[in-house]
Design a protein around this motif. Structure first.
Motif, PDB file in Angstrom:
ATOM      1  N   LEU A  15     -17.719 -20.524 -44.232  1.00  0.00           N
ATOM      2  CA  LEU A  15     -17.941 -19.401 -43.325  1.00  0.00           C
ATOM      3  C   LEU A  15     -17.192 -18.160 -43.796  1.00  0.00           C
ATOM      4  O   LEU A  15     -17.743 -17.051 -43.803  1.00  0.00           O
ATOM      5  N   VAL A  16     -15.945 -18.324 -44.214  1.00  0.00           N
ATOM      6  CA  VAL A  16     -15.153 -17.189 -44.682  1.00  0.00           C
ATOM      7  C   VAL A  16     -15.746 -16.612 -45.966  1.00  0.00           C
ATOM      8  O   VAL A  16     -15.812 -15.389 -46.144  1.00  0.00           O
ATOM      9  N   ALA A  17     -16.198 -17.471 -46.858  1.00  0.00           N
ATOM     10  CA  ALA A  17     -16.805 -16.998 -48.106  1.00  0.00           C
ATOM     11  C   ALA A  17     -18.065 -16.198 -47.818  1.00  0.00           C
ATOM     12  O   ALA A  17     -18.316 -15.154 -48.437  1.00  0.00           O
ATOM     13  N   LEU A  18     -18.869 -16.650 -46.869  1.00  0.00           N
ATOM     14  CA  LEU A  18     -20.088 -15.919 -46.509  1.00  0.00           C
ATOM     15  C   LEU A  18     -19.736 -14.575 -45.890  1.00  0.00           C
ATOM     16  O   LEU A  18     -20.393 -13.560 -46.159  1.00  0.00           O
ATOM     17  N   LYS A  19     -18.684 -14.538 -45.095  1.00  0.00           N
ATOM     18  CA  LYS A  19     -18.229 -13.278 -44.503  1.00  0.00           C
ATOM     19  C   LYS A  19     -17.776 -12.308 -45.592  1.00  0.00           C
ATOM     20  O   LYS A  19     -18.071 -11.107 -45.547  1.00  0.00           O
ATOM     21  N   ASP A  20     -17.070 -12.824 -46.590  1.00  0.00           N
ATOM     22  CA  ASP A  20     -16.543 -11.970 -47.655  1.00  0.00           C
ATOM     23  C   ASP A  20     -17.638 -11.434 -48.567  1.00  0.00           C
ATOM     24  O   ASP A  20     -17.587 -10.284 -49.009  1.00  0.00           O
ATOM     25  N   GLU A  55     -26.922 -14.705 -38.227  1.00  0.00           N
ATOM     26  CA  GLU A  55     -28.359 -14.441 -38.137  1.00  0.00           C
ATOM     27  C   GLU A  55     -28.904 -14.308 -39.554  1.00  0.00           C
ATOM     28  O   GLU A  55     -28.418 -13.504 -40.339  1.00  0.00           O
ATOM     29  N   ARG A  56     -29.902 -15.095 -39.875  1.00  0.00           N
ATOM     30  CA  ARG A  56     -30.436 -15.140 -41.228  1.00  0.00           C
ATOM     31  C   ARG A  56     -31.813 -14.476 -41.281  1.00  0.00           C
ATOM     32  O   ARG A  56     -32.684 -14.781 -40.473  1.00  0.00           O
ATOM     33  N   THR A  57     -31.981 -13.572 -42.231  1.00  0.00           N
ATOM     34  CA  THR A  57     -33.299 -13.032 -42.546  1.00  0.00           C
ATOM     35  C   THR A  57     -33.470 -13.149 -44.052  1.00  0.00           C
ATOM     36  O   THR A  57     -32.573 -13.584 -44.765  1.00  0.00           O
ATOM     37  N   ARG A  58     -34.597 -12.749 -44.561  1.00  0.00           N
ATOM     38  CA  ARG A  58     -34.844 -12.879 -46.002  1.00  0.00           C
ATOM     39  C   ARG A  58     -33.881 -12.024 -46.819  1.00  0.00           C
ATOM     40  O   ARG A  58     -33.492 -12.392 -47.917  1.00  0.00           O
ATOM     41  N   ARG A  59     -33.535 -10.877 -46.303  1.00  0.00           N
ATOM     42  CA  ARG A  59     -32.735  -9.941 -47.080  1.00  0.00           C
ATOM     43  C   ARG A  59     -31.307  -9.758 -46.575  1.00  0.00           C
ATOM     44  O   ARG A  59     -30.447  -9.308 -47.316  1.00  0.00           O
ATOM     45  N   VAL A  60     -31.061 -10.091 -45.305  1.00  0.00           N
ATOM     46  CA  VAL A  60     -29.777  -9.730 -44.700  1.00  0.00           C
ATOM     47  C   VAL A  60     -29.120 -10.948 -44.073  1.00  0.00           C
ATOM     48  O   VAL A  60     -29.789 -11.771 -43.445  1.00  0.00           O
ATOM     49  N   VAL A  61     -27.817 -11.066 -44.274  1.00  0.00           N
ATOM     50  CA  VAL A  61     -27.006 -12.031 -43.538  1.00  0.00           C
ATOM     51  C   VAL A  61     -26.155 -11.228 -42.566  1.00  0.00           C
ATOM     52  O   VAL A  61     -25.346 -10.398 -42.976  1.00  0.00           O
ATOM     53  N   ARG A  62     -26.374 -11.457 -41.276  1.00  0.00           N
ATOM     54  CA  ARG A  62     -25.670 -10.674 -40.264  1.00  0.00           C
ATOM     55  C   ARG A  62     -24.905 -11.618 -39.339  1.00  0.00           C
ATOM     56  O   ARG A  62     -25.481 -12.508 -38.728  1.00  0.00           O
ATOM     57  N   PHE A  63     -23.588 -11.404 -39.236  1.00  0.00           N
ATOM     58  CA  PHE A  63     -22.766 -12.219 -38.348  1.00  0.00           C
ATOM     59  C   PHE A  63     -22.925 -11.737 -36.910  1.00  0.00           C
ATOM     60  O   PHE A  63     -22.990 -10.535 -36.653  1.00  0.00           O
ATOM     61  N   THR A  64     -22.981 -12.686 -35.989  1.00  0.00           N
ATOM     62  CA  THR A  64     -22.974 -12.334 -34.571  1.00  0.00           C
ATOM     63  C   THR A  64     -21.562 -11.867 -34.200  1.00  0.00           C
ATOM     64  O   THR A  64     -20.597 -12.139 -34.936  1.00  0.00           O
ATOM     65  N   PRO A  65     -21.407 -11.175 -33.075  1.00  0.00           N
ATOM     66  CA  PRO A  65     -20.047 -10.780 -32.672  1.00  0.00           C
ATOM     67  C   PRO A  65     -19.088 -11.964 -32.575  1.00  0.00           C
ATOM     68  O   PRO A  65     -17.932 -11.881 -33.014  1.00  0.00           O
ATOM     69  N   LEU A  66     -19.583 -13.088 -32.023  1.00  0.00           N
ATOM     70  CA  LEU A  66     -18.736 -14.277 -31.962  1.00  0.00           C
ATOM     71  C   LEU A  66     -18.488 -14.830 -33.360  1.00  0.00           C
ATOM     72  O   LEU A  66     -17.383 -15.306 -33.669  1.00  0.00           O
ATOM     73  N   GLY A  67     -19.497 -14.748 -34.219  1.00  0.00           N
ATOM     74  CA  GLY A  67     -19.336 -15.208 -35.588  1.00  0.00           C
ATOM     75  C   GLY A  67     -18.240 -14.446 -36.313  1.00  0.00           C
ATOM     76  O   GLY A  67     -17.470 -15.015 -37.091  1.00  0.00           O
ATOM     77  N   ARG A  69     -15.601 -13.051 -34.932  1.00  0.00           N
ATOM     78  CA  ARG A  69     -14.294 -13.479 -34.422  1.00  0.00           C
ATOM     79  C   ARG A  69     -13.909 -14.851 -34.957  1.00  0.00           C
ATOM     80  O   ARG A  69     -12.751 -15.089 -35.303  1.00  0.00           O
ATOM     81  N   ILE A  70     -14.883 -15.754 -35.018  1.00  0.00           N
ATOM     82  CA  ILE A  70     -14.591 -17.104 -35.510  1.00  0.00           C
ATOM     83  C   ILE A  70     -14.272 -17.073 -37.000  1.00  0.00           C
ATOM     84  O   ILE A  70     -13.396 -17.808 -37.473  1.00  0.00           O
ATOM     85  N   ARG A  75     -10.208 -17.751 -41.151  1.00  0.00           N
ATOM     86  CA  ARG A  75      -9.395 -17.270 -42.268  1.00  0.00           C
ATOM     87  C   ARG A  75      -7.923 -17.591 -42.025  1.00  0.00           C
ATOM     88  O   ARG A  75      -7.199 -18.011 -42.936  1.00  0.00           O
ATOM     89  N   ARG A  76      -7.467 -17.391 -40.786  1.00  0.00           N
ATOM     90  CA  ARG A  76      -6.067 -17.693 -40.471  1.00  0.00           C
ATOM     91  C   ARG A  76      -5.791 -19.189 -40.532  1.00  0.00           C
ATOM     92  O   ARG A  76      -4.721 -19.614 -40.987  1.00  0.00           O
ATOM     93  N   VAL A  77      -6.745 -19.996 -40.064  1.00  0.00           N
ATOM     94  CA  VAL A  77      -6.573 -21.454 -40.103  1.00  0.00           C
ATOM     95  C   VAL A  77      -6.459 -21.937 -41.547  1.00  0.00           C
ATOM     96  O   VAL A  77      -5.601 -22.756 -41.882  1.00  0.00           O
ATOM     97  N   ILE A  78      -7.314 -21.404 -42.418  1.00  0.00           N
ATOM     98  CA  ILE A  78      -7.277 -21.801 -43.832  1.00  0.00           C
ATOM     99  C   ILE A  78      -5.946 -21.402 -44.453  1.00  0.00           C
ATOM    100  O   ILE A  78      -5.336 -22.166 -45.212  1.00  0.00           O
ATOM    101  N   ARG A  79      -5.502 -20.178 -44.148  1.00  0.00           N
ATOM    102  CA  ARG A  79      -4.236 -19.719 -44.709  1.00  0.00           C
ATOM    103  C   ARG A  79      -3.089 -20.621 -44.267  1.00  0.00           C
ATOM    104  O   ARG A  79      -2.214 -20.983 -45.064  1.00  0.00           O
ATOM    105  N   GLU A  80      -3.082 -21.005 -42.998  1.00  0.00           N
ATOM    106  CA  GLU A  80      -2.001 -21.867 -42.503  1.00  0.00           C
ATOM    107  C   GLU A  80      -2.094 -23.263 -43.116  1.00  0.00           C
ATOM    108  O   GLU A  80      -1.064 -23.897 -43.381  1.00  0.00           O
ATOM    109  N   ALA A  81      -3.309 -23.744 -43.355  1.00  0.00           N
ATOM    110  CA  ALA A  81      -3.467 -25.049 -44.003  1.00  0.00           C
ATOM    111  C   ALA A  81      -2.941 -24.988 -45.435  1.00  0.00           C
ATOM    112  O   ALA A  81      -2.285 -25.926 -45.915  1.00  0.00           O
ATOM    113  N   GLU A  82      -3.220 -23.882 -46.119  1.00  0.00           N
ATOM    114  CA  GLU A  82      -2.715 -23.725 -47.479  1.00  0.00           C
ATOM    115  C   GLU A  82      -1.190 -23.670 -47.501  1.00  0.00           C
ATOM    116  O   GLU A  82      -0.558 -24.125 -48.455  1.00  0.00           O
ATOM    117  N   GLU A  83      -0.609 -23.129 -46.435  1.00  0.00           N
ATOM    118  CA  GLU A  83       0.846 -23.031 -46.393  1.00  0.00           C
ATOM    119  C   GLU A  83       1.507 -24.401 -46.255  1.00  0.00           C
ATOM    120  O   GLU A  83       2.690 -24.541 -46.579  1.00  0.00           O
TER     121      GLU A  83
END
Length: 300
Positions: A15-20, A55-67, A69-70, A75-83
């Motif tokens: 999820l974080v990679a897709l956001k980035d 939200e998936r379309t052919r050309r665009v990946v768009r995160f929902t508002p809740l997406g 935030r999650i 990202r914070r959970v992953i960082r803390e796990a790495e720590e």
């Protein structure tokens, strides 16, 4: 007893990679998986928590508002796990294991060639992954967990970090030899022709440091801001297109070799920038970063 199914770290990483990256293909490449594996992992996450994140379309990946935030929380959970791993490494041998360091472009080509051989020789168990990026992007990556530490120039507002200053780096004025056949030992800020000043574009803190040192507002208004490297700007100066500001480390590293350019220290009250190593406050690897800072000081 009710069984609670929790997202896996792998799903959160997808999820974080897709956001980035904003693209399934590029996100999958960053995670070293196929695009179908990436897509399936995020669908499983959506099914698990019962909401649509993307939200998936052919050309665009768009995160929902809740997406959005999650993804930030993930990202914070992953960082803390790495720590957790960082804590274990910190209890073992100093400067060992993986470390991700971002370095700004006005430092990387001049300082890294001196420090990397020392680190390879004295700390062979350290796997140092380097990323060259502008200061703002580097600081954002530090707080997002993409980097463990950043080698940058102060002053700069990098957020809640611990900073270990390494050394001061003087600013020089570089100009064609034909401009001043017999140049003085230093160049006063008032003697710089604002109509001929060439600087890096916004995002490079060297530009801000140079303008602040000169304390001449008209310089910022008249100077040409170029989205290029210091090496490219040096070539422009060598072709008689103007003058520029260079850090001492660049001059000492030979950036002016084989040119017809002279450089003299800038005569101004704050004509330096401070090279520093910064990391997130309360990092479990603080001992490693302090040791790394000492190595950088001695190697520089």
């Amino acid at each position: 007893m009710t069984t609670t199914y929790l997202p896996t770290l792998k799903q959160l990483q997808y999820l974080v990679a897709l956001k980035d990256h904003g693209h399934f293909g590029r996100a999958a490449e960053a995670c070293f998986v196929t695009q179908s594996t990436m897509s399936a992992g995020i669908r499983e996450l959506e099914t698990l928590i019962g909401v649509t994140l993307v939200e998936r379309t052919r050309r665009v990946v768009r995160f929902t508002p809740l997406g959005d935030r999650i993804a930030d929380k993930a990202r914070r959970v992953i960082r803390e796990a790495e720590e957790l791993g960082d804590m274990a490494r910190a209890a073992g041998r100093p400067l060992s294991g993986e470390m991700r360091m971002s370095v700004i472009p006005t430092i990387a080509p001049f300082m890294l060639p001196r420090i990397l051989p020392v680190l390879r020789r004295d700390y062979p168990d350290l796997k140092l992954f380097l990323r060259e990026e502008t200061t703002g992007t580097a600081c954002e990556g530090l707080h997002n967990g993409r980097a463990d530490c950043v080698l940058l120039a102060l002053p700069y507002a990098c957020g809640e970090v611990t900073a270990e200053p390494l050394f001061d780096d003087r600013l020089f004025v570089a100009f064609p030899d034909t401009d001043l056949p017999d140049p003085p030992p230093t160049i006063a800020a008032d003697d710089i022709d604002e109509t001929r000043l060439l600087l890096l574009e916004d995002g490079h803190c060297l530009k801000d440091h140079a303008l602040a040192a000169c304390n001449r507002p008209e310089l910022g208004a008249q100077a040409m801001m170029l989205g290029t490297s210091l090496h490219t700007i040096v070539q422009m100066v060598d072709n008689g297109l103007g003058v520029t500001m260079l850090p001492e480390m660049a001059v000492d590293s030979g950036i002016l070799d084989n040119t017809t350019i002279s450089a003299r220290p800038l005569a101004a009250e704050h004509a330096t920038r401070t090279i520093a190593l910064v990391w997130r406050r309360a990092s479990p690897r603080e001992r490693d970063f302090k040791l790394l800072a000492e190595v950088l000081k001695s190697a520089a």
